[in-house]
Design an enzyme around this catalytic site. Structure first.
Site, PDB file in Angstrom:
ATOM      1  N   GLY A  14       0.716  -1.282   0.096  1.00 34.34           N
ATOM      2  CA  GLY A  14      -0.226   0.000  -0.185  1.00 34.34           C
ATOM      3  C   GLY A  14       0.803   1.408   0.094  1.00 34.34           C
ATOM      4  O   GLY A  14       1.936   1.229   0.369  1.00 34.34           O
ATOM      5  N   ASP A 118       5.707  -5.552   5.622  1.00 34.53           N
ATOM      6  CA  ASP A 118       6.242  -7.037   5.737  1.00 34.53           C
ATOM      7  C   ASP A 118       6.016  -7.964   4.461  1.00 34.53           C
ATOM      8  O   ASP A 118       6.981  -8.859   4.215  1.00 34.53           O
ATOM      9  CB  ASP A 118       5.636  -7.781   7.038  1.00 34.53           C
ATOM     10  CG  ASP A 118       4.055  -7.857   6.908  1.00 34.53           C
ATOM     11  OD1 ASP A 118       3.441  -7.086   6.208  1.00 34.53           O
ATOM     12  OD2 ASP A 118       3.339  -8.345   7.886  1.00 34.53           O
ATOM     13  N   THR A 140       4.942   1.607   6.233  1.00 37.84           N
ATOM     14  CA  THR A 140       3.652   1.147   6.342  1.00 37.84           C
ATOM     15  C   THR A 140       3.027   2.036   7.280  1.00 37.84           C
ATOM     16  O   THR A 140       3.534   2.315   8.427  1.00 37.84           O
ATOM     17  CB  THR A 140       3.213  -0.203   6.749  1.00 37.84           C
ATOM     18  OG1 THR A 140       2.073  -0.519   7.311  1.00 37.84           O
ATOM     19  CG2 THR A 140       4.306  -0.659   8.046  1.00 37.84           C
ATOM     20  N   ASP A 142       0.657   0.913   9.098  1.00 36.39           N
ATOM     21  CA  ASP A 142       0.295   0.098  10.307  1.00 36.39           C
ATOM     22  C   ASP A 142       1.325   0.156  11.358  1.00 36.39           C
ATOM     23  O   ASP A 142       0.920  -0.553  12.371  1.00 36.39           O
ATOM     24  CB  ASP A 142      -0.052  -1.261   9.561  1.00 36.39           C
ATOM     25  CG  ASP A 142      -1.029  -1.350   8.616  1.00 36.39           C
ATOM     26  OD1 ASP A 142      -1.879  -0.481   8.471  1.00 36.39           O
ATOM     27  OD2 ASP A 142      -1.158  -2.287   7.696  1.00 36.39           O
ATOM     28  N   GLY A 185      -5.266  -0.319  10.086  1.00 36.49           N
ATOM     29  CA  GLY A 185      -4.221  -1.036  10.746  1.00 36.49           C
ATOM     30  C   GLY A 185      -3.705  -2.513  10.784  1.00 36.49           C
ATOM     31  O   GLY A 185      -2.973  -3.209  11.380  1.00 36.49           O
TER      32      GLY A 185
HETATM   33  O1  F6P Z   1      -1.345  -2.119   5.187  1.00 39.30           O
HETATM   34  C1  F6P Z   1      -1.775  -0.764   4.654  1.00 39.30           C
HETATM   35  C2  F6P Z   1      -3.154  -0.804   4.791  1.00 39.30           C
HETATM   36  O2  F6P Z   1      -3.829   0.097   4.421  1.00 39.30           O
HETATM   37  C3  F6P Z   1      -4.058  -1.786   5.809  1.00 39.30           C
HETATM   38  O3  F6P Z   1      -4.095  -0.859   7.152  1.00 39.30           O
HETATM   39  C4  F6P Z   1      -5.375  -2.066   5.398  1.00 39.30           C
HETATM   40  O4  F6P Z   1      -5.722  -3.288   6.239  1.00 39.30           O
HETATM   41  C5  F6P Z   1      -5.063  -2.392   3.848  1.00 39.30           C
HETATM   42  O5  F6P Z   1      -3.628  -1.907   3.748  1.00 39.30           O
HETATM   43  C6  F6P Z   1      -6.156  -2.131   2.972  1.00 39.30           C
HETATM   44  O6  F6P Z   1      -5.798  -2.550   1.559  1.00 39.30           O
HETATM   45  P1  F6P Z   1      -6.379  -2.105   0.161  1.00 39.30           P
HETATM   46  O7  F6P Z   1      -5.554  -1.046  -0.142  1.00 39.30           O
HETATM   47  O8  F6P Z   1      -6.159  -3.205  -0.554  1.00 39.30           O
HETATM   48  O9  F6P Z   1      -7.654  -1.859   0.533  1.00 39.30           O
END
Ligand code: F6P
Length: 371
Positions: A14, A118, A140, A142, A185
């Site tokens: 992300g 990760d 991240t 998170d 998160g």
């Molecule tokens: O790891 C970053 C994050 O924003 C998390 O907090 C969340 O669970 C996930 O990515 C959301 O993923 P996507 O962008 O695929 O909806």
């Protein structure tokens, strides 16, 4: 004349505030102090497999310190060791790592700088074991990465979430409602804990402490008895009830980590309204937390981490990530980083501090006779 050494940068997973600041730090130091050539790989491991990359120059990385997102693009699904390929209506997973390695060898890199969480750094570790010189950078919102106290992006996400909670406060108070703010998160509660504390949340629910709806209802009723006719609940998307499960929003089949969380705030809202009789609304902060300009803290962190990564390249310190321990930058092996998420420890000082201000974590506190 000695051949210019060439490095490449890749951003995976992300996006988050601070990625461009870190790209800028790596590239500028590489150009100006080390006379290196810098290649930007587009859309993470997708670009690596499809030979999509470009040479970066000083102009490409100027003026991007404050810019959200990533100028290189990113991908949350591309894993060269487990790459989804469409066969008619079906998905097949193939090991294309040989293609990735061939492409990297073709570029003649002295290092591949992988910026990610990760997932991205786990893949980077596999590439390192397959002979690629890698340096990792901890990205991240998170903050759930092992081997570092903090990741860049986290502080920005906490600031955005806190502003959201502040704004929700005034409407909750005016209409005497319970307002639930759901924050991202993944499986860790760092964003909820920090923004919950910063925003003065009355109830903070994190995955590490499964919640009990009765404990939440009692807390709200107690506040009402004291004349506080509203309550703010900050809930992490990965929070779950005691003996229950997480709320899954969707499954992304192409991804090696396919579960996307979200929606626990709505489930909780219905339960709380039913149990307390107080009108309840839910707001999901979602991807807003990943957008926009990084905070000054994240810009500083990204700049320090990025420049340190270039020193690691020069020292041939590969298969490792730059992390933060206390006030120092440290080198952590990618093996350690890929051991799974860093969750909030139950004895975290911020949980203790919040409990002493009567913040409820959806459980009966350790000192309670009901516990
Ligand atoms: O790891 C970053 C994050 O924003 C998390 O907090 C969340 O669970 C996930 O990515 C959301 O993923 P996507 O962008 O695929 O909806």
């Amino acid at each position: 004349m000695r051949k210019k050494s060439r490095i490449a940068i890749l951003t995976g997973g992300g996006d988050c505030p601070g990625i461009n600041a870190v790209i800028r730090a790596v590239a500028k130091k590489a150009f100006h102090e080390k006379n290196m050539e810098v290649i930007g790989i587009e859309d993470g491991y997708h670009g690596l497999l499809n030979k999509r990359w470009r040479t970066l120059d000083d102009k490409d990385v100027s003026g991007i310190l404050t810019l959200g997102g990533t100028i290189l693009g990113t991908s949350k699904t591309a894993n060269p060791y487990h790459y989804a390929v469409k066969k008619g209506n079906k998905l097949e997973f193939r090991d294309l790592s040989k293609v990735a390695i061939q492409n990297l060898n073709h570029l003649g890199l002295s290092c591949l700088v992988c910026i990610g969480g990760d997932g991205t750094l786990g893949i980077a570790y596999q590439l390192f074991k397959d002979g690629i010189p890698i340096v990792g950078l901890p990205k991240t919102i998170d903050n759930d990465l092992r081997g570092t106290d903090i990741t860049f992006g986290f502080n920005s996400a906490v600031s955005i979430a806190t502003e959201g909670i502040d704004r929700i406060h005034t409407t909750a108070e005016s209409l005497h409602r319970i307002m639930i703010v759901e924050v991202m998160g993944h499986k860790a509660g760092w964003i909820a804990l920090y923004s919950g504390v910063a925003g003065g949340g009355d109830i903070i629910l994190i995955p590490e402490i499964p919640y009990d709806i009765q404990a939440i209802a009692e807390k709200i009723k107690e506040r009402n008895r004291k004349g506080k006719r509203f309550s703010i609940v900050v809930v992490a998307e990965g929070a779950k009830p005691k003996g229950g499960d997480i709320v899954i929003q969707r499954i992304v089949k192409e991804s090696s980590d396919p579960i996307r969380l979200g929606g626990v705030g709505f489930v909780l809202g219905k339960q709380i309204e039913k149990t307390t009789g107080v009108e309840t609304r839910t707001v999901v902060m979602g991807h807003v937390l990943r957008g926009g300009s990084p905070t000054s803290f994240d810009r500083i962190l990204a700049t320090g981490l990025g420049t340190r990564a270039v020193d690691m390249i020069e020292d041939n310190d590969f298969g490792a990530m730059v992390g933060v321990k206390g006030n120092s930058f440290v080198t952590v092996s990618l093996k350690e980083v890929s051991k799974g998420p860093k969750l909030v420890p139950l004895n975290h000082p911020m949980i203790k501090a919040a409990r002493s201000l009567e913040t409820c974590f959806g459980d009966y506190p350790p000192s309670s006779p009901l516990n």
